[in-house]
Design an enzyme around this catalytic site. Structure first.
Site, PDB file in Angstrom:
ATOM      1  N   ASP A 106       0.886  -1.290   0.101  1.00  0.00           N
ATOM      2  CA  ASP A 106      -0.013   0.015  -0.091  1.00  0.00           C
ATOM      3  C   ASP A 106       0.866   1.358  -0.026  1.00  0.00           C
ATOM      4  OD1 ASP A 106      -2.132  -1.724   0.183  1.00  0.00           O
ATOM      5  OD2 ASP A 106      -3.038  -0.796   1.928  1.00  0.00           O
ATOM      6  N   HIS A 153      -6.034   3.397  -3.919  1.00  0.00           N
ATOM      7  CA  HIS A 153      -5.954   3.614  -2.354  1.00  0.00           C
ATOM      8  C   HIS A 153      -6.058   5.099  -1.946  1.00  0.00           C
ATOM      9  CE1 HIS A 153      -5.044   2.372   1.365  1.00  0.00           C
ATOM     10  NE2 HIS A 153      -3.749   2.898   1.561  1.00  0.00           N
ATOM     11  N   HIS A 196       4.074  -2.179   2.843  1.00  0.00           N
ATOM     12  CA  HIS A 196       4.050  -0.840   2.373  1.00  0.00           C
ATOM     13  C   HIS A 196       5.476  -0.648   1.458  1.00  0.00           C
ATOM     14  CE1 HIS A 196       1.324  -0.331   5.777  1.00  0.00           C
ATOM     15  NE2 HIS A 196       0.684   0.444   4.963  1.00  0.00           N
TER      16      HIS A 196
END
Ligand SMILES: [Zn+2]
Length: 227
Positions: A10, A62, A164
């Protein structure tokens, strides 16, 4: 019990994304990348997303700015800007199913995740909403997250792990983590665990009902409302 893992990254793309893509390509491992508009718009951002898609990964929305979880203010303009605004940036890059991952403070799934208006945008826009069930907090624990994550994915049959692709140093440990999964006989798959997908193409799935959303309080589906 056998275990499966779906990997997601992400908040990119960033200068670390190419390195993550290299590691995944070397091992033939599929993943999902949930990208943020302000990162996508940096130089080289779109090329990284193109490469992720060309390598067979899933790319999803996102939000445009990843500033405030969309359940906090439950503001219709904010929901439109963050979801649809980012959707427009991705429209010509990402064909097919439109994936959206909301964000919670520190990976927590609670009532702040999505407000009523954000949920409406996702349903009307035909989005597939992708949550998660494993957050090893790689950003806080860049050296130790693989051990935390390994123990966690052994606790359930199918984990959707959130990592991440950011400059925290955590991705240095990605190869070791993938080695450990392989050594443990844990299968990495591209499919999404149904428990983590409360909306598919804008339609509520059976897992929708278990979401702790404020919007759930009047959580009847549009079909039910017509009755
Ligand atoms: Zn995020």
């Amino acid at each position: 019990m056998s275990h499966r893992v779906t990997l997601s990254f992400d908040n990119g793309p960033s200068s670390v994304t190419a390195q993550v893509l290299d590691v995944l390509r070397e091992r033939g491992v599929p993943a999902s990348f949930f990208v943020v508009g302000k990162s996508l718009q940096r130089p080289g951002g779109r090329q990284l997303v193109e490469r992720a898609l060309a390598d067979g990964h899933r790319v999803g929305n996102h939000s445009l700015t990843h500033a405030t979880p969309l359940g906090v203010r439950d503001d219709p303009d904010e929901a439109f800007r963050e979801i649809d605004g980012m959707g427009e940036l991705l429209a010509d890059l990402v064909p097919g199913e439109r994936f959206f991952r909301p964000f919670g403070g520190g990976g927590v799934i609670d009532e702040n995740l999505l407000g009523r208006h954000a949920l409406e945008r996702l349903e009307q826009g035909g989005f597939t909403c992708v949550l998660w069930n494993s957050v090893p907090r790689d950003w806080e624990n860049p050296a130790g997250w693989p051990d935390v994550c390994l123990a966690d994915v052994r606790s359930r049959p199918w984990s959707l792990v959130v990592l991440h692709d950011l400059q925290t140093g955590a991705m240095e440990r990605l190869p070791a983590f993938l080695d450990a999964l392989e050594a443990s006989g844990i299968e990495i798959v591209h499919e999404l665990p149904p428990d983590c997908v409360p909306l598919r193409n804008g339609r509520r799935t059976p897992s929708f009902a278990s979401l702790p959303l404020a919007a759930q309080r009047d959580g009847r589906s549009p079909e039910q409302r017509r009755e």
